[in-house]
Write a protein that holds these residues in place. Sequence first.
Motif, mmCIF file in Angstrom:
data_model
loop_
_atom_site.group_PDB
_atom_site.id
_atom_site.type_symbol
_atom_site.label_atom_id
_atom_site.label_comp_id
_atom_site.label_asym_id
_atom_site.label_seq_id
_atom_site.Cartn_x
_atom_site.Cartn_y
_atom_site.Cartn_z
ATOM 1 N N MET A 1 -9.539 43.740 52.123
ATOM 2 C CA MET A 1 -9.019 43.155 53.360
ATOM 3 C C MET A 1 -7.635 43.156 54.062
ATOM 4 S SD MET A 1 -9.586 38.801 53.805
ATOM 5 C CE MET A 1 -10.767 39.027 53.253
ATOM 6 N N LYS A 2 -7.201 43.864 55.321
ATOM 7 C CA LYS A 2 -5.832 43.493 55.853
ATOM 8 C C LYS A 2 -5.319 42.240 55.315
ATOM 9 C CE LYS A 2 -6.419 48.149 57.722
ATOM 10 N NZ LYS A 2 -6.476 48.303 59.789
ATOM 11 N N ASN A 3 -4.020 42.486 55.334
ATOM 12 C CA ASN A 3 -2.540 41.074 55.238
ATOM 13 C C ASN A 3 -1.756 41.500 55.994
ATOM 14 O OD1 ASN A 3 -1.049 40.896 52.713
ATOM 15 N ND2 ASN A 3 -2.922 41.855 52.311
ATOM 16 N N ARG A 4 -0.809 40.393 56.228
ATOM 17 C CA ARG A 4 0.480 40.354 56.804
ATOM 18 C C ARG A 4 1.100 39.448 55.691
ATOM 19 N NH1 ARG A 4 1.284 36.301 61.476
ATOM 20 N NH2 ARG A 4 3.060 37.920 60.873
ATOM 21 N N LEU A 5 0.974 39.267 53.805
ATOM 22 C CA LEU A 5 1.348 38.845 53.155
ATOM 23 C C LEU A 5 2.889 39.150 52.927
ATOM 24 C CD1 LEU A 5 1.162 35.753 51.576
ATOM 25 C CD2 LEU A 5 -0.523 38.164 49.948
ATOM 26 N N LYS A 6 2.620 40.282 52.355
ATOM 27 C CA LYS A 6 3.833 41.572 52.216
ATOM 28 C C LYS A 6 5.534 40.805 53.134
ATOM 29 C CE LYS A 6 6.088 45.906 50.902
ATOM 30 N NZ LYS A 6 5.311 47.481 50.430
ATOM 31 N N VAL A 7 4.843 41.506 54.730
ATOM 32 C CA VAL A 7 5.568 41.018 55.455
ATOM 33 C C VAL A 7 6.228 39.431 55.873
ATOM 34 C CG1 VAL A 7 5.737 41.015 58.442
ATOM 35 C CG2 VAL A 7 4.656 42.791 56.992
ATOM 36 N N LEU A 8 5.394 38.396 56.101
ATOM 37 C CA LEU A 8 5.401 36.893 55.600
ATOM 38 C C LEU A 8 6.344 36.984 54.291
ATOM 39 C CD1 LEU A 8 1.915 35.335 56.713
ATOM 40 C CD2 LEU A 8 4.121 35.627 57.933
ATOM 41 N N ARG A 9 5.873 37.555 53.225
ATOM 42 C CA ARG A 9 7.245 36.948 52.151
ATOM 43 C C ARG A 9 8.246 37.746 52.344
ATOM 44 N NH1 ARG A 9 8.433 40.961 48.200
ATOM 45 N NH2 ARG A 9 6.595 42.110 48.880
ATOM 46 N N ALA A 10 8.575 39.267 53.121
ATOM 47 C CA ALA A 10 9.482 39.720 53.118
ATOM 48 C C ALA A 10 10.652 38.886 53.962
ATOM 49 C CB ALA A 10 9.711 40.830 53.414
ATOM 50 N N GLU A 11 9.761 37.914 55.141
ATOM 51 C CA GLU A 11 10.847 37.650 56.557
ATOM 52 C C GLU A 11 11.782 36.403 55.914
ATOM 53 O OE1 GLU A 11 7.762 38.204 60.013
ATOM 54 O OE2 GLU A 11 7.720 36.258 59.140
ATOM 55 N N ARG A 12 10.783 36.305 54.255
ATOM 56 C CA ARG A 12 11.878 35.380 53.637
ATOM 57 C C ARG A 12 12.135 35.161 52.694
ATOM 58 N NH1 ARG A 12 7.397 33.846 56.201
ATOM 59 N NH2 ARG A 12 6.668 31.860 57.659
ATOM 60 N N ASP A 13 12.540 36.254 52.547
ATOM 61 C CA ASP A 13 13.246 37.127 51.501
ATOM 62 C C ASP A 13 13.127 36.872 50.049
ATOM 63 O OD1 ASP A 13 14.995 38.936 50.834
ATOM 64 O OD2 ASP A 13 16.900 37.142 50.112
ATOM 65 N N TRP A 14 11.183 36.341 49.874
ATOM 66 C CA TRP A 14 10.998 35.935 48.148
ATOM 67 C C TRP A 14 10.359 37.554 48.266
ATOM 68 C CZ3 TRP A 14 7.400 31.719 50.123
ATOM 69 C CH2 TRP A 14 7.919 30.387 51.165
ATOM 70 N N SER A 15 10.443 37.507 46.457
ATOM 71 C CA SER A 15 10.384 38.260 45.192
ATOM 72 C C SER A 15 8.306 37.953 45.263
ATOM 73 C CB SER A 15 10.992 38.344 44.491
ATOM 74 O OG SER A 15 10.548 37.543 43.872
ATOM 75 N N GLN A 16 7.892 39.135 44.848
ATOM 76 C CA GLN A 16 6.864 38.645 44.457
ATOM 77 C C GLN A 16 6.192 37.907 43.591
ATOM 78 O OE1 GLN A 16 5.097 42.824 43.205
ATOM 79 N NE2 GLN A 16 4.047 42.770 45.647
ATOM 80 N N ALA A 17 7.077 37.665 42.995
ATOM 81 C CA ALA A 17 7.394 36.903 41.479
ATOM 82 C C ALA A 17 7.664 35.463 41.594
ATOM 83 C CB ALA A 17 8.153 37.010 40.697
ATOM 84 N N GLU A 18 8.382 34.705 43.249
ATOM 85 C CA GLU A 18 9.045 34.180 43.740
ATOM 86 C C GLU A 18 7.475 33.551 44.183
ATOM 87 O OE1 GLU A 18 12.881 32.610 45.198
ATOM 88 O OE2 GLU A 18 12.722 35.353 45.573
ATOM 89 N N LEU A 19 6.947 33.739 45.347
ATOM 90 C CA LEU A 19 5.809 33.474 46.531
ATOM 91 C C LEU A 19 4.021 33.463 45.054
ATOM 92 C CD1 LEU A 19 3.859 33.222 48.576
ATOM 93 C CD2 LEU A 19 3.467 35.832 48.398
ATOM 94 N N GLY A 20 4.804 34.724 44.437
ATOM 95 C CA GLY A 20 3.467 33.864 42.337
ATOM 96 C C GLY A 20 3.735 32.677 42.546
ATOM 97 N N GLY A 21 4.808 32.125 41.966
ATOM 98 C CA GLY A 21 5.454 31.154 41.259
ATOM 99 C C GLY A 21 5.713 29.657 42.329
ATOM 100 N N ARG A 22 4.914 30.102 43.997
ATOM 101 C CA ARG A 22 4.478 29.311 45.048
ATOM 102 C C ARG A 22 3.610 28.582 44.569
ATOM 103 N NH1 ARG A 22 9.255 28.246 48.402
ATOM 104 N NH2 ARG A 22 11.077 29.408 48.010
ATOM 105 N N LEU A 23 2.973 29.835 44.509
ATOM 106 C CA LEU A 23 1.088 30.091 44.758
ATOM 107 C C LEU A 23 0.819 29.070 43.212
ATOM 108 C CD1 LEU A 23 0.757 32.673 46.809
ATOM 109 C CD2 LEU A 23 0.713 30.236 47.635
ATOM 110 N N GLY A 24 1.140 29.246 42.445
ATOM 111 C CA GLY A 24 0.436 28.725 41.060
ATOM 112 C C GLY A 24 -0.166 30.408 40.386
ATOM 113 N N VAL A 25 0.359 30.986 40.731
ATOM 114 C CA VAL A 25 -0.854 33.102 40.057
ATOM 115 C C VAL A 25 0.200 33.840 39.784
ATOM 116 C CG1 VAL A 25 -2.513 32.278 42.115
ATOM 117 C CG2 VAL A 25 -0.818 33.664 42.603
ATOM 118 N N SER A 26 0.164 35.259 39.838
ATOM 119 C CA SER A 26 0.827 35.525 38.867
ATOM 120 C C SER A 26 1.350 36.608 39.416
ATOM 121 C CB SER A 26 0.144 36.551 38.373
ATOM 122 O OG SER A 26 -0.892 37.593 38.146
ATOM 123 N N ARG A 27 2.316 37.575 39.461
ATOM 124 C CA ARG A 27 3.076 38.663 39.994
ATOM 125 C C ARG A 27 2.519 39.696 41.010
ATOM 126 N NH1 ARG A 27 4.181 44.148 40.190
ATOM 127 N NH2 ARG A 27 4.253 43.174 38.344
#
Length: 71
Positions: A1-27
């Motif tokens: 499934m295509k998604n915009r997650l990487k772009v949305l994350r980059a716009e907020r200057d979040w690392s994958q680990a930061e986003l994972g922490g906000r969501l309660g999932v791993s990097r």
Amino acid sequence: MKNRLKVLRAERDWSQAELGGRLGVSRQAVNAIETGKYDPSLPLAFKLSRLFEMPIEEIFDDQTGNTHDAE
């Protein structure tokens, strides 16, 4: 499934680990979703929708074409 997650994350200057922490999932889970290797569960998709303050359909595209064609 295509998604915009990487772009949305980059716009907020979040690392994958930061986003994972906000969501309660791993990097690694964030990476797998971004690369299309894993589709998120419905509860996780709703968390993403709330976090980015946009409808799920604006984050994920379950079709190969434009989702607006059906409108």
